[in-house]
Design an enzyme around this catalytic site. Structure first.
Site, PDB file in Angstrom:
ATOM      1  N   CYS A 135       0.960  -1.168   0.104  1.00 13.23           N
ATOM      2  CA  CYS A 135      -0.033   0.088  -0.041  1.00 13.23           C
ATOM      3  C   CYS A 135       0.890   1.331   0.089  1.00 13.23           C
ATOM      4  CB  CYS A 135      -0.965  -0.037   1.010  1.00 13.23           C
ATOM      5  SG  CYS A 135      -2.040   1.405   1.211  1.00 13.23           S
ATOM      6  N   CYS A 138      -0.220   4.107   2.421  1.00 13.36           N
ATOM      7  CA  CYS A 138       0.227   3.867   3.852  1.00 13.36           C
ATOM      8  C   CYS A 138       1.634   3.673   4.248  1.00 13.36           C
ATOM      9  CB  CYS A 138      -0.424   2.487   4.232  1.00 13.36           C
ATOM     10  SG  CYS A 138      -2.493   2.574   4.188  1.00 13.36           S
TER      11      CYS A 138
END
Length: 175
Positions: A135, A138
């Site tokens: 991700c 993130c």
């Protein structure tokens, strides 16, 4: 009880580099023992391989003694939260529509503010797990928090190296 030696013994010659790296990335590096084993345990949970998970839990308990339980519980929480957040935020990033970016996530994340060790170490584990889960959003967010929290790029680098090798070991054990 599974140990890293058991894991290394289970990796075939096709995974020789992983076998060697599994030992070297967990030895002396820029991380504290709590950071090192938090990242290793969180990465093992994210990698979803029972043998590597048991080995990392065993090794963390051996290395940290009575300090192990809060580190393990934070790693467990980080892996679970990132399992949720990484899917959600990766979707928002991949779909690329502004309309999704403006929607409230509505996902509970209270554990992020209820860490048992310390906030920066918890964020470091979240960063490592997010790297495994792929991700980008993130990873960038957690990297920013840990750097602003006083960790160095070397520490971030070492955490991601551990995550990558733990993940490789899990893949090797499954192949």
């Amino acid at each position: 009880m599974a140990s890293l030696e058991v894991v290394r013994g289970e990796l075939t010659d096709a995974h020789r580099d992983t076998r060697l790296n599994l030992q070297s990335v967990l030895e002396n590096n820029s991380l504290t023992p709590e950071q090192r084993w938090g990242v290793a345990v969180g990465s093992a949970f994210a990698a979803r391989n029972e043998l590597i998970k048991k080995a990392m839990l065993h090794e963390a308990r051996q290395a940290l003694g009575e300090k192990a339980d809060p580190v393990i519980e934070d790693a467990r929480a980080a892996a679970s939260l990132m399992g949720m957040n990484n899917v959600y935020y990766r979707f928002r990033h991949m779909v690329g529509k502004e309309s999704y970016s403006t929607k409230r996530a509505g996902l509970r994340m209270n554990r992020l503010v209820q860490v048992l060790t310390n906030k920066v170490d918890f964020e470091l584990v979240c960063l490592a797990v997010s790297a495994i889960n792929g991700c980008e959003t993130c990873v960038q967010a957690h990297e920013k928090v840990v750097i602003e929290g006083g960790l160095s790029e070397d520490q971030v680098h070492d955490a991601v190296r551990i995550a990558s090798v733990v993940h490789a070991a899990a893949v090797g054990l499954e192949s």
